[in-house]
Enzyme design. Structure first.
Site, PDB file in Angstrom:
ATOM      1  N   HIS A 259      39.818  34.056  51.451  1.00 27.29           N
ATOM      2  CA  HIS A 259      40.002  32.605  51.658  1.00 27.29           C
ATOM      3  C   HIS A 259      40.319  32.341  53.120  1.00 27.29           C
ATOM      4  CE1 HIS A 259      44.698  32.151  51.300  1.00 27.29           C
ATOM      5  NE2 HIS A 259      44.383  33.219  51.972  1.00 27.29           N
TER       6      HIS A 259
ATOM      7  N   CYS B  87      45.852  32.545  59.397  1.00 31.62           N
ATOM      8  CA  CYS B  87      45.242  32.300  58.068  1.00 31.62           C
ATOM      9  C   CYS B  87      44.106  31.291  58.151  1.00 31.62           C
ATOM     10  CB  CYS B  87      46.288  31.806  57.080  1.00 31.62           C
ATOM     11  SG  CYS B  87      47.604  32.999  56.850  1.00 31.62           S
TER      12      CYS B  87
ATOM     13  N   HIS C 227      39.844  35.860  55.468  1.00 33.94           N
ATOM     14  CA  HIS C 227      40.655  37.065  55.289  1.00 33.94           C
ATOM     15  C   HIS C 227      40.892  37.193  53.788  1.00 33.94           C
ATOM     16  CE1 HIS C 227      43.736  33.882  55.308  1.00 33.94           C
ATOM     17  NE2 HIS C 227      44.480  34.707  54.579  1.00 33.94           N
TER      18      HIS C 227
ATOM     19  N   HIS D 293      43.109  38.953  50.192  1.00 32.38           N
ATOM     20  CA  HIS D 293      44.376  39.429  49.619  1.00 32.38           C
ATOM     21  C   HIS D 293      44.123  40.138  48.301  1.00 32.38           C
ATOM     22  CE1 HIS D 293      46.796  37.105  52.437  1.00 32.38           C
ATOM     23  NE2 HIS D 293      46.040  36.040  52.183  1.00 32.38           N
TER      24      HIS D 293
ATOM     25  N   ASP E 236      37.967  36.820  40.880  1.00 34.10           N
ATOM     26  CA  ASP E 236      37.969  38.198  41.375  1.00 34.10           C
ATOM     27  C   ASP E 236      36.735  38.479  42.247  1.00 34.10           C
ATOM     28  OD1 ASP E 236      39.003  40.739  41.670  1.00 34.10           O
ATOM     29  OD2 ASP E 236      37.943  41.538  39.913  1.00 34.10           O
ATOM     30  N   HIS E 237      36.995  39.044  43.431  1.00 35.50           N
ATOM     31  CA  HIS E 237      35.938  39.346  44.414  1.00 35.50           C
ATOM     32  C   HIS E 237      35.183  38.087  44.852  1.00 35.50           C
ATOM     33  CE1 HIS E 237      36.857  43.418  43.146  1.00 35.50           C
ATOM     34  NE2 HIS E 237      36.181  43.867  44.185  1.00 35.50           N
TER      35      HIS E 237
ATOM     36  N   GLU F 225      50.901  37.007  46.718  1.00 38.43           N
ATOM     37  CA  GLU F 225      49.780  37.030  47.651  1.00 38.43           C
ATOM     38  C   GLU F 225      49.842  38.233  48.589  1.00 38.43           C
ATOM     39  OE1 GLU F 225      47.637  33.658  50.367  1.00 38.43           O
ATOM     40  OE2 GLU F 225      49.623  34.301  50.941  1.00 38.43           O
TER      41      GLU F 225
END
Ligand SMILES: Nc1nc2c(c(=O)[nH]1)N=C([C@H](O)[C@H](O)COP(=O)(O)OP(=O)(O)OP(=O)(O)O)CN2
Length: 190
Positions: free
Chosen positions: A63, A82, A88, A90, A128-129, A175
């Site tokens: 994100h 960010c 980037h 997490h 996810d991913h 996070e």
């Protein structure tokens, strides 16, 4: 002074305006304490055995924290690294806590397998991913912060958990090893 006495005096105009102000400033705390006392009282009378049960799931996602209507400089100023345009990622840990009384036959508040399926099918599959800003319909138009993600996850799984016999009571979304949020559906914790 006990709360009922304060309430009685307030209702009957026996409290001065400065006491009044003090009382109203204290109202949220009084409300919390009072409702906790009532619910403890009810639990004792009804012998409720409320248990909180938690399932952990995991996903990773990319994100950036970014507002389109702001300049690059403003995004950088508010969101720091960010806001990196090239994203980037997490490794998120999602903890879903459900409360209820154990079913006398099964001993379960909710079957953890059912809870896991709800979370995996409705949330993990979606995020996810993925890129939270671009790929996730339930975050469309929302800033992809951990807070907003937790709130939207609550909205998605609240009703299905109720249908499975539980009551959603907390979402904890981790996070980074230093940062996590907890969301209680907009209510006071527990
Ligand atoms: N209120 C919020 N603040 C921030 C959020 C958020 O979701 N809500 N998110 C971020 C970044 O996305 C990210 O969490 C920060 O990453 P990073 O700085 O690498 O993580 P750490 O704080 O664990 O690392 P430090 O080295 O301790 O800075 C920022 N703010």
């Amino acid at each position: 002074m006990p709360y009922f006495s304060v309430y009685f005096q307030l209702e009957n105009g026996l409290i001065s305006s400065s006491q009044n102000l003090h009382f109203f400033n204290k109202l949220p705390v009084l409300k919390r304490t009072f409702s906790a006392k009532i619910s403890n009282f009810a639990s004792n009378i009804l012998r409720l055995e409320t248990v909180y049960i938690t399932r952990r799931e995991h996903f990773n996602a990319a994100h950036k924290l970014w507002r389109e209507e702001w300049s690059d400089e403003k995004n950088e100023e508010v969101f720091g690294k960010c806001s990196n345009k090239n994203w980037h990622g997490h490794n998120f840990e999602l903890f879903v806590t459900v409360k209820g009384e154990p079913n006398p036959e099964t001993g379960f508040v909710i079957n953890l397998k059912d809870l896991s399926v709800i979370i995996k099918e409705l949330v993990i599959e979606e995020v996810d991913h993925k890129n939270l800003n671009l790929d996730v319909p339930f975050l469309k138009g929302k800033l992809a912060s951990t807070e907003n993600l937790a709130i939207e996850i609550w909205k998605i799984i609240d009703a299905p958990i109720q249908e499975a016999g539980g009551q959603l009571c907390k979402i904890k979304l981790v996070e980074t090893e230093n940062n996590y949020v907890e969301y209680f559906g907009g209510k006071e914790p527990f």
